[in-house]
Design a protein around this motif. Structure first.
Motif, PDB file in Angstrom:
ATOM      1  N   ASP A  75      36.562  37.148   1.133  1.00 23.50           N
ATOM      2  CA  ASP A  75      36.582  36.059   0.146  1.00 23.50           C
ATOM      3  C   ASP A  75      37.818  36.174  -0.739  1.00 23.50           C
ATOM      4  OD1 ASP A  75      34.241  35.066   1.123  1.00 23.50           O
ATOM      5  OD2 ASP A  75      33.002  35.691  -0.576  1.00 23.50           O
TER       6      ASP A  75
ATOM      7  N   ARG B 209      36.309  27.346   2.105  1.00 17.74           N
ATOM      8  CA  ARG B 209      36.065  28.775   2.358  1.00 17.74           C
ATOM      9  C   ARG B 209      35.158  28.952   3.579  1.00 17.74           C
ATOM     10  NH1 ARG B 209      33.620  32.753  -2.167  1.00 17.74           N
ATOM     11  NH2 ARG B 209      35.646  32.554  -3.158  1.00 17.74           N
TER      12      ARG B 209
ATOM     13  N   ILE C 280      40.872  35.049   1.063  1.00 15.43           N
ATOM     14  CA  ILE C 280      40.902  33.581   1.165  1.00 15.43           C
ATOM     15  C   ILE C 280      41.327  32.980  -0.171  1.00 15.43           C
ATOM     16  CG2 ILE C 280      39.458  31.513   1.480  1.00 15.43           C
ATOM     17  CD1 ILE C 280      37.822  33.150   3.530  1.00 15.43           C
ATOM     18  N   ASP C 281      40.714  33.454  -1.245  1.00 15.33           N
ATOM     19  CA  ASP C 281      41.049  32.916  -2.563  1.00 15.33           C
ATOM     20  C   ASP C 281      42.529  33.124  -2.874  1.00 15.33           C
ATOM     21  OD1 ASP C 281      38.455  32.163  -2.800  1.00 15.33           O
ATOM     22  OD2 ASP C 281      37.882  33.737  -4.224  1.00 15.33           O
TER      23      ASP C 281
END
Ligand code: FES
Ligand code: FES
Length: 161
Positions: free
Chosen positions: A121, A142, A124-125
């Protein structure tokens, strides 16, 4: 006016343009590929994201003189019929709302998965933070990236939020 040699989606172009003309202008107005969008014009929103040598760049803020001779890939170049795994995941997760930001989002996602096949995560962020979506599709983005990467994800009872 100088002539610049450009390779866009593996096709060669000889472009007559001012040295300062942004790559985005070249792509849309001269080459005629309009999948890449103009948002802010100052490298802040990511709508204009394309790949230069395989890495994501903001095409509104790269003059043609800085990209000459290097391969450029636009959203039209990642697959011939919308079958890139990221495009398929985007469709499966019904990511777009108005759609305006989405070609830039996809180009950033494709670049991320090329260098990091199983992003967390946080990965991705970090990779997507420069791509702004005024419709707030971030949770679906996401999930679509995880789907494309083959990473399990949770679906809530209301579907694709
Ligand atoms: S239009 Fe290029 S980053 Fe916004
Ligand atoms: S889907 Fe509307 S701006 Fe992102």
């Amino acid at each position: 006016m100088p002539t610049y040699n450009l390779s866009v989606n593996e096709k060669k172009y000889a472009i007559n343009a001012d040295a300062q003309m942004p790559l985005l202008w070249v792509i849309r107005d001269i080459v005629g590929l309009t999948g890449t969008k103009y948002g802010c014009g100052i490298a802040q929103c990511g709508a204009c994201t394309v790949h230069l040598n395989g890495a994501p760049i903001r095409s509104c803020s790269f003059p043609i003189s800085a990209v000459e001779g290097q391969p450029v890939t636009t959203i039209e170049g990642i697959s011939s019929n919308n079958t890139h795994p990221v495009q398929k995941a985007w469709i499966a997760e019904q990511v777009p709302q108005c759609g305006y930001c989405q070609s830039g989002q996809i180009m950033s996602a494709v670049a991320l998965l090329k260098t990091n096949a199983h992003p967390t995560d946080a990965d991705i962020d970090a990779a997507m933070q420069g791509n702004i979506c005024r419709c707030g599709t971030y949770p679906r983005i996401r999930k679509a990236i995880k789907r494309a990467a083959g990473i399990p994800f949770k679906t809530n009872t209301h579907g694709n939020q």
